[in-house]
Every structure is written in C-alpha cells, then in structure tokens.
Design a protein around this motif. Structure first.
Motif, mmCIF file in Angstrom:
data_model
loop_
_atom_site.group_PDB
_atom_site.id
_atom_site.type_symbol
_atom_site.label_atom_id
_atom_site.label_comp_id
_atom_site.label_asym_id
_atom_site.label_seq_id
_atom_site.Cartn_x
_atom_site.Cartn_y
_atom_site.Cartn_z
ATOM 1 N N LEU A 18 0.750 -1.263 -0.050
ATOM 2 C CA LEU A 18 -0.007 0.203 0.055
ATOM 3 C C LEU A 18 0.949 1.238 -0.025
ATOM 4 N N ILE A 19 1.931 1.318 0.767
ATOM 5 C CA ILE A 19 2.848 2.344 0.888
ATOM 6 C C ILE A 19 3.427 2.580 -0.335
ATOM 7 N N VAL A 20 4.020 1.549 -1.274
ATOM 8 C CA VAL A 20 4.441 1.839 -2.502
ATOM 9 C C VAL A 20 3.384 2.478 -3.463
ATOM 10 N N ILE A 21 2.302 1.830 -3.474
ATOM 11 C CA ILE A 21 1.382 2.316 -4.353
ATOM 12 C C ILE A 21 0.944 3.910 -4.053
ATOM 13 N N VAL A 22 0.680 4.113 -3.048
ATOM 14 C CA VAL A 22 0.518 5.616 -2.557
ATOM 15 C C VAL A 22 1.758 6.373 -2.822
ATOM 16 N N LEU A 23 2.780 6.074 -2.578
ATOM 17 C CA LEU A 23 4.189 6.866 -2.733
ATOM 18 C C LEU A 23 4.101 7.127 -4.225
ATOM 19 N N VAL A 24 3.955 6.133 -4.939
ATOM 20 C CA VAL A 24 4.184 6.382 -6.558
ATOM 21 C C VAL A 24 3.103 7.450 -7.016
ATOM 22 N N THR A 25 1.750 7.107 -6.642
ATOM 23 C CA THR A 25 0.668 8.048 -7.034
ATOM 24 C C THR A 25 0.720 9.576 -6.560
ATOM 25 N N MET A 26 1.492 9.690 -5.515
ATOM 26 C CA MET A 26 1.660 11.033 -4.869
ATOM 27 C C MET A 26 2.833 11.514 -5.128
ATOM 28 N N LYS A 27 3.614 10.894 -6.193
ATOM 29 C CA LYS A 27 4.838 11.463 -6.499
ATOM 30 C C LYS A 27 5.991 11.550 -5.268
ATOM 31 N N PHE A 28 6.025 10.669 -4.365
ATOM 32 C CA PHE A 28 6.841 10.437 -3.477
ATOM 33 C C PHE A 28 6.920 11.394 -2.376
ATOM 34 N N GLU A 29 5.733 12.163 -1.892
ATOM 35 C CA GLU A 29 5.563 13.053 -0.998
ATOM 36 C C GLU A 29 4.940 12.318 0.006
ATOM 37 N N VAL A 30 5.577 12.236 1.361
ATOM 38 C CA VAL A 30 5.057 11.767 2.286
ATOM 39 C C VAL A 30 4.561 12.821 3.094
ATOM 40 N N THR A 31 3.330 12.468 3.688
ATOM 41 C CA THR A 31 2.433 13.359 4.412
ATOM 42 C C THR A 31 1.996 12.570 5.727
ATOM 43 N N ALA A 32 1.558 13.176 6.557
ATOM 44 C CA ALA A 32 1.025 12.621 8.012
ATOM 45 C C ALA A 32 0.062 11.623 7.816
ATOM 46 N N ARG A 33 -0.830 11.947 6.715
ATOM 47 C CA ARG A 33 -1.910 10.902 6.522
ATOM 48 C C ARG A 33 -1.234 9.601 6.076
ATOM 49 N N ILE A 34 -0.254 9.600 5.313
ATOM 50 C CA ILE A 34 0.483 8.233 4.807
ATOM 51 C C ILE A 34 1.080 7.862 6.065
ATOM 52 N N LEU A 35 1.637 8.596 6.836
ATOM 53 C CA LEU A 35 2.198 7.842 8.183
ATOM 54 C C LEU A 35 1.190 7.228 9.235
ATOM 55 N N LEU A 36 -0.180 8.006 8.944
ATOM 56 C CA LEU A 36 -1.221 7.185 9.721
ATOM 57 C C LEU A 36 -1.436 5.919 9.306
ATOM 58 N N LEU A 37 -1.227 5.368 8.229
ATOM 59 C CA LEU A 37 -1.546 4.070 7.582
ATOM 60 C C LEU A 37 -0.718 3.004 8.614
ATOM 61 N N ILE A 38 0.318 3.271 8.985
ATOM 62 C CA ILE A 38 1.306 2.311 9.679
ATOM 63 C C ILE A 38 0.553 1.673 10.846
ATOM 64 N N PRO A 39 0.179 2.698 11.674
ATOM 65 C CA PRO A 39 -0.612 2.092 13.105
ATOM 66 C C PRO A 39 -1.900 1.550 12.806
ATOM 67 N N VAL A 40 -2.538 2.170 11.890
ATOM 68 C CA VAL A 40 -4.188 1.416 11.541
ATOM 69 C C VAL A 40 -3.622 0.008 11.076
ATOM 70 N N CYS A 41 -2.680 -0.185 10.092
ATOM 71 C CA CYS A 41 -2.586 -1.458 9.455
ATOM 72 C C CYS A 41 -2.038 -2.586 10.428
ATOM 73 N N LEU A 42 -0.860 -2.041 11.208
ATOM 74 C CA LEU A 42 -0.283 -2.937 12.201
ATOM 75 C C LEU A 42 -1.349 -3.468 13.322
ATOM 76 N N VAL A 43 -1.853 -2.266 13.686
ATOM 77 C CA VAL A 43 -2.882 -2.685 15.112
ATOM 78 C C VAL A 43 -4.108 -3.561 14.655
ATOM 79 N N SER A 44 -4.772 -3.252 13.639
ATOM 80 C CA SER A 44 -5.856 -4.136 13.215
ATOM 81 C C SER A 44 -5.215 -5.477 12.520
ATOM 82 N N GLY A 45 -4.117 -5.468 11.965
ATOM 83 C CA GLY A 45 -3.693 -6.898 11.585
ATOM 84 C C GLY A 45 -3.187 -7.735 12.894
ATOM 85 N N ILE A 46 -2.868 -7.358 13.742
ATOM 86 C CA ILE A 46 -2.456 -7.924 15.102
ATOM 87 C C ILE A 46 -3.618 -8.320 15.745
#
Length: 80
Positions: free
Chosen positions: A43-71
């Motif tokens: 997901l991060i690869v897809i989002v970074l490619v579509t957003m032209k490699f701009e990292v925002t706080a919304r992208i970083l919010l994906l990390i805890p959401v994915c990890l917590v729900s997967g665990i």
C-alpha cells in the motif's frame, strides 16, 4: 472519504491477520503482524508512487492502523 478508506483498510488487514493464523497456525500476533506488514508495504509503495513520493502525515497514519488491526485479527483468531 479518508476515514472510510482507513476503515476499509483496517478491516482488510484485520481479515488478513485472522485468515493467516487459521491457515498457518503458530502465534496470532506474529501471523497478524506479518500479513499486515505485507499489505502495508504494498500500500505504501502504491500511495507513494501515485503521490509522486511526497510523504505526509496521512500516509504515516496508515502504519499504526494497519499494524494494530492486523495484530488484533491474529490475536482474535488465535483465541477463538
């Protein structure tokens, strides 16, 4: 729309953690974490490619959401 996307993403990683434990076995936390990391990496690869490699706080919010729900999906599957 962003919160709806986060909810669908959390549900998807939860289900993948749940199913991965049922298929593989082992420890629920580890199975859920591995399946969530795989989905998160793609997901991060897809989002970074579509957003032209701009990292925002919304992208970083994906990390805890994915990890917590997967665990939590792996833990629930192990305890059920």
């Amino acid at each position: 729309y962003y919160f709806a996307v986060l909810a669908v993403l959390a549900l998807g990683t939860f289900i993948s953690g749940y199913i991965s434990y049922k298929k593989i076995g082992g420890r629920g936390i580890v199975c859920g974490l591995i399946s969530a990391v795989i989905i998160l990496a793609l997901l991060i690869v897809i989002v970074l490619v579509t957003m032209k490699f701009e990292v925002t706080a919304r992208i970083l919010l994906l990390i805890p959401v994915c990890l917590v729900s997967g665990i939590s999906g792996g833990i629930l599957s192990a305890n059920k």
